[in-house]
Design a protein around this motif. Structure first.
Motif, PDB file in Angstrom:
ATOM      1  N   ASN A 179      10.315  -6.217   2.364  1.00 21.65           N
ATOM      2  CA  ASN A 179       9.084  -6.977   2.589  1.00 21.65           C
ATOM      3  C   ASN A 179       8.857  -7.213   4.076  1.00 21.65           C
ATOM      4  OD1 ASN A 179       8.939  -7.125  -0.187  1.00 21.65           O
ATOM      5  ND2 ASN A 179       8.476  -9.312  -0.237  1.00 21.65           N
ATOM      6  N   ARG A 180       9.918  -7.599   4.780  1.00 21.85           N
ATOM      7  CA  ARG A 180       9.780  -7.853   6.218  1.00 21.85           C
ATOM      8  C   ARG A 180       9.296  -6.600   6.943  1.00 21.85           C
ATOM      9  NH1 ARG A 180      10.771 -11.166  10.275  1.00 21.85           N
ATOM     10  NH2 ARG A 180      11.546 -12.801   8.902  1.00 21.85           N
ATOM     11  N   ARG A 181       9.867  -5.443   6.603  1.00 28.71           N
ATOM     12  CA  ARG A 181       9.450  -4.201   7.268  1.00 28.71           C
ATOM     13  C   ARG A 181       7.984  -3.898   6.975  1.00 28.71           C
ATOM     14  NH1 ARG A 181      14.792  -2.480   6.035  1.00 28.71           N
ATOM     15  NH2 ARG A 181      14.139  -1.494   4.082  1.00 28.71           N
ATOM     16  N   ALA A 182       7.559  -4.147   5.731  1.00 25.10           N
ATOM     17  CA  ALA A 182       6.161  -3.899   5.383  1.00 25.10           C
ATOM     18  C   ALA A 182       5.222  -4.859   6.125  1.00 25.10           C
ATOM     19  CB  ALA A 182       5.969  -4.040   3.870  1.00 25.10           C
ATOM     20  N   PHE A 183       5.630  -6.120   6.274  1.00 25.68           N
ATOM     21  CA  PHE A 183       4.839  -7.065   7.062  1.00 25.68           C
ATOM     22  C   PHE A 183       4.766  -6.623   8.519  1.00 25.68           C
ATOM     23  CE2 PHE A 183       5.068 -10.238   3.641  1.00 25.68           C
ATOM     24  CZ  PHE A 183       3.837 -10.860   3.784  1.00 25.68           C
ATOM     25  N   GLU A 184       5.885  -6.173   9.073  1.00 26.69           N
ATOM     26  CA  GLU A 184       5.887  -5.720  10.465  1.00 26.69           C
ATOM     27  C   GLU A 184       4.962  -4.529  10.653  1.00 26.69           C
ATOM     28  OE1 GLU A 184      10.034  -5.096  11.122  1.00 26.69           O
ATOM     29  OE2 GLU A 184      10.446  -7.213  11.581  1.00 26.69           O
ATOM     30  N   ASN A 221       1.762  -4.835  13.138  1.00 26.67           N
ATOM     31  CA  ASN A 221       1.625  -3.864  14.231  1.00 26.67           C
ATOM     32  C   ASN A 221       0.293  -3.127  14.140  1.00 26.67           C
ATOM     33  OD1 ASN A 221       4.111  -4.496  15.325  1.00 26.67           O
ATOM     34  ND2 ASN A 221       5.202  -2.871  14.231  1.00 26.67           N
ATOM     35  N   ALA A 222      -0.112  -2.763  12.917  1.00 33.36           N
ATOM     36  CA  ALA A 222      -1.383  -2.054  12.742  1.00 33.36           C
ATOM     37  C   ALA A 222      -2.553  -2.922  13.198  1.00 33.36           C
ATOM     38  CB  ALA A 222      -1.561  -1.648  11.280  1.00 33.36           C
ATOM     39  N   TYR A 223      -2.525  -4.216  12.872  1.00 32.22           N
ATOM     40  CA  TYR A 223      -3.619  -5.099  13.256  1.00 32.22           C
ATOM     41  C   TYR A 223      -3.563  -5.463  14.742  1.00 32.22           C
ATOM     42  CZ  TYR A 223      -5.977  -5.615   8.810  1.00 32.22           C
ATOM     43  OH  TYR A 223      -6.725  -5.362   7.709  1.00 32.22           O
ATOM     44  N   ALA A 224      -2.373  -5.478  15.317  1.00 30.82           N
ATOM     45  CA  ALA A 224      -2.254  -5.713  16.757  1.00 30.82           C
ATOM     46  C   ALA A 224      -2.924  -4.589  17.530  1.00 30.82           C
ATOM     47  CB  ALA A 224      -0.780  -5.828  17.146  1.00 30.82           C
ATOM     48  N   SER A 280       0.838  -1.183   0.000  1.00 29.33           N
ATOM     49  CA  SER A 280       0.000   0.000   0.000  1.00 29.33           C
ATOM     50  C   SER A 280       0.881   1.244   0.000  1.00 29.33           C
ATOM     51  CB  SER A 280      -0.907   0.014   1.234  1.00 29.33           C
ATOM     52  OG  SER A 280      -0.191   0.458   2.380  1.00 29.33           O
ATOM     53  N   ASP A 281       0.245   2.403  -0.167  1.00 26.04           N
ATOM     54  CA  ASP A 281       0.990   3.655  -0.154  1.00 26.04           C
ATOM     55  C   ASP A 281       1.363   4.087   1.259  1.00 26.04           C
ATOM     56  OD1 ASP A 281      -1.568   4.181   0.660  1.00 26.04           O
ATOM     57  OD2 ASP A 281      -2.019   5.642  -0.905  1.00 26.04           O
ATOM     58  N   GLN A 282       1.081   3.232   2.245  1.00 24.77           N
ATOM     59  CA  GLN A 282       1.456   3.526   3.630  1.00 24.77           C
ATOM     60  C   GLN A 282       2.440   2.496   4.175  1.00 24.77           C
ATOM     61  OE1 GLN A 282      -1.822   4.558   6.232  1.00 24.77           O
ATOM     62  NE2 GLN A 282      -2.963   5.502   4.559  1.00 24.77           N
ATOM     63  N   GLY A 283       3.127   1.800   3.258  1.00 22.47           N
ATOM     64  CA  GLY A 283       4.183   0.897   3.678  1.00 22.47           C
ATOM     65  C   GLY A 283       3.714  -0.391   4.306  1.00 22.47           C
ATOM     66  N   LYS A 284       2.483  -0.801   4.019  1.00 20.53           N
ATOM     67  CA  LYS A 284       1.963  -2.064   4.533  1.00 20.53           C
ATOM     68  C   LYS A 284       1.714  -3.025   3.378  1.00 20.53           C
ATOM     69  CE  LYS A 284      -1.458  -0.434   7.298  1.00 20.53           C
ATOM     70  NZ  LYS A 284      -1.400   1.043   7.370  1.00 20.53           N
ATOM     71  N   VAL A 285       1.449  -4.295   3.718  1.00 21.22           N
ATOM     72  CA  VAL A 285       1.219  -5.323   2.702  1.00 21.22           C
ATOM     73  C   VAL A 285      -0.276  -5.590   2.591  1.00 21.22           C
ATOM     74  CG1 VAL A 285       1.745  -7.664   1.938  1.00 21.22           C
ATOM     75  CG2 VAL A 285       3.424  -6.396   3.275  1.00 21.22           C
ATOM     76  N   LEU A 286      -0.843  -5.261   1.451  1.00 18.35           N
ATOM     77  CA  LEU A 286      -2.254  -5.562   1.210  1.00 18.35           C
ATOM     78  C   LEU A 286      -2.445  -7.046   0.909  1.00 18.35           C
ATOM     79  CD1 LEU A 286      -3.021  -2.472  -1.005  1.00 18.35           C
ATOM     80  CD2 LEU A 286      -4.141  -2.948   1.165  1.00 18.35           C
TER      81      LEU A 286
END
Length: 240
Positions: A222-227, A231-234, A72-78
């Motif tokens: 990829n790892r940073r985007a997964f983290e 974190n967002a879902y936590a 995503s444009d916010q550094g997360k993995v869709l």
């Protein structure tokens, strides 16, 4: 796992749905020259959406296949590409328009051909986005699943034919997403014949993601985007 949802997209058709986190979405082509253009948005906030530049530069690639993620444009993995028997999916070339479709395949209208009229990716996206309170301004560069486009040294982009009959790709949702699909021709496909490949869409529950998952391990970015995603879902879980 056993599919919880299955449907078939006929040539020229469109489909969209909110798909929850932790699902495996498999697209299977029934013929050659298949092309499925896809847009992804975050269900909770559609302002967060698939970002082509970040996806490609973070993974140092100009095409997508197994192990790649859709950022995503916010550094997360869709979503992540977990299985792929095609090997090359184009993220660069955009979508077909009404004008280009008429020029290449001949002018058709709903009034004359009814459901046999030849649709464009742009029109399909507009209709599906409207259903989810979005507008044409929300159309971005999509992923063109099943299509191969090679970037030459002089900067030109070359459509390359590849076998797609009975080939499939599976994406795993890492966030709750709105998925918008258009089964319309690739804009660089040189053929003057509108593709006739249907696409089978199958959704099932995905296996839980571990820190050793191949998509997580693909590269440091990829790892940073997964983290960021975890974190967002936590935090969302904690709020509940």
């Amino acid at each position: 796992m056993k599919p919880i949802f299955t449907m078939t997209m006929q040539p020229g058709s469109k489909w969209s749905a909110h798909v929850g986190r932790g699902k495996a979405i498999t697209l299977t082509a029934t013929g050659d020259r298949a092309n499925v253009s896809a847009l992804l948005f975050h269900t909770l906030d559609a302002a967060e959406r698939y970002n082509m530049p970040d996806t490609l530069k973070a993974q140092h690639t100009a095409y997508l296949t197994t192990g790649n993620v859709l950022m995503s444009d916010q550094g997360k993995v869709l979503a992540s590409i977990t299985e792929d028997t095609v090997g090359w999916h184009d993220p660069l070339s955009g979508y077909t328009t009404r004008e280009a479709t008429d020029e290449k395949y001949g002018k058709t209208t709903y009034q004359t051909q009814r459901n046999d009229w030849l649709r464009s990716g742009e029109e399909n996206f507009k209709v599906e986005l409207f259903r989810h309170h979005l507008s044409p301004r929300d159309i971005a560069v999509p992923i063109n699943f099943f299509s191969k486009v090679v970037c030459e040294l002089d900067g030109t982009m070359k459509y390359t034919s590849q076998e797609t009959t009975e080939r499939s790709v599976t994406i795993r949702t890492e966030m709750d997403i709105l998925l918008v699909l258009s089964n319309t021709p690739h804009p660089l496909d040189p053929s003057g014949q509108y593709p006739d490949a249907s696409i089978i869409v199958s959704v099932s529950d995905a296996e839980p993601v571990s820190e050793l998952d191949s998509c997580v391990m693909h590269c440091d970015e990829n790892r940073r985007a997964f983290e960021n995603t975890w974190n967002a879902y936590a935090l969302l879980k904690g709020a509940n």
